[in-house]
Write an enzyme that holds these catalytic residues in place. Structure first.
Site, short mmCIF file in Angstrom:
data_model
loop_
_atom_site.label_atom_id
_atom_site.label_comp_id
_atom_site.label_asym_id
_atom_site.label_seq_id
_atom_site.Cartn_x
_atom_site.Cartn_y
_atom_site.Cartn_z
N HIS A 133 -34.43 -46.34 61.26
CA HIS A 133 -35.80 -45.53 60.31
C HIS A 133 -36.56 -46.85 59.94
CE1 HIS A 133 -32.99 -42.00 60.05
NE2 HIS A 133 -34.40 -41.49 59.60
N LYS A 137 -37.61 -47.07 54.25
CA LYS A 137 -36.39 -46.15 53.79
C LYS A 137 -35.21 -46.79 52.95
CE LYS A 137 -33.29 -42.55 55.76
NZ LYS A 137 -33.89 -41.54 54.57
#
Length: 252
Positions: A133, A137
């Protein structure tokens, strides 16, 4: 019928996406847009709430909404099967509680990838998950990876644990339901997941890449439109699109 929606986490990326979708929809209407400075009672009077806030705030938002009888769609990360079980008990013990829909990932492709991995899991003894990600995040593993690992574990319930040698070594990833999960957080990415299954003389890789937040739009709309009629606790977008999956939990 117009569905009035309260969005918690309205200033974040997913929150802003939800606001745009609500504004463009003929059957949805914005009731309240909540930030970290908002009072939760701003949700009162909504037909459904959407939580796309922060893992640290999500539990309080969900408990308030359910306790107030407002169905809530939860897209925030950090919800394991154990935490979801606590909410299931809360909803079960409060007759007037609103329904809670935990959606670890609003992408149809991601949900299908997880379903394919669960389908293949009983046929392979070596299974690992690599998820990647964007650098912003804040949690790892991702809720999608947790959901996938839990469903893989459910699918292998009659086969025993996967082979995960040297699991005590930190570089081998975090074990979730006995499945090693490896997380990348770096610039240039949005979201990816690869489930690698190994057998005698072969490997199978089930991969999904999110290239644009637009991939979440159909899932968000589906969940918001389903929530007012929902009962109890639902886990996963797969349930809403008719996939026959176990009920283990997770967060995005």
């Amino acid at each position: 019928m117009t569905i009035r929606v309260a969005v918690a986490g309205a200033t974040g990326k997913m929150g802003r996406l939800a606001l745009d979708l609500i504004e463009a929809s003929d059957d949805l209407e914005l009731h309240a847009a909540l930030s970290s400075k908002s009072e939760l009672d701003e949700m009162l009077g909504a037909d459904v709430a959407l939580d796309v806030s922060h893992p640290a705030a999500s539990a309080g938002i969900v408990e308030f909404s359910a306790g107030a009888g407002i169905p809530i769609v939860v897209g925030t990360s950090g919800w394991s099967s154990e935490r979801i079980a606590d909410i299931e008990r809360f909803v079960r013990d409060h007759e007037e509680a609103g329904a809670v829909l935990f959606i670890p990932n609003f992408s149809i492709g991601s949900v299908l990838g997880t379903a394919f991995a669960a389908l293949a899991a009983p046929w392979f003894d070596s299974i690992e998950i690599v998820e990647a990600h964007h650098a912003g995040k804040v949690d790892s593993p991702s809720g999608t990876a947790v959901r996938t690992a839990e469903l893989v574990g459910e699918a292998r319930a009659g086969k025993g644990p996967v082979a995960a040698p040297h699991a005590d070594q930190r570089a081998r990833g975090q074990l979730v339901s006995g499945i090693p999960v490896h997380s990348l957080r770096m610039s240039g990415l949005l979201a990816e997941q690869r489930v690698v299954l190994g057998g005698d003389g072969e490997t199978l890789t089930i991969a999904h890449s999110t290239l644009s937040p637009s991939s979440y739009e159909a899932g968000i709309l589906l969940a918001l439109r389903h929530a007012p009629e929902a009962v109890g606790v639902t886990v996963g977008l797969g349930t809403l699109i008719g996939l026959d999956l176990p009920t283990a939990g997770g967060g995005e």
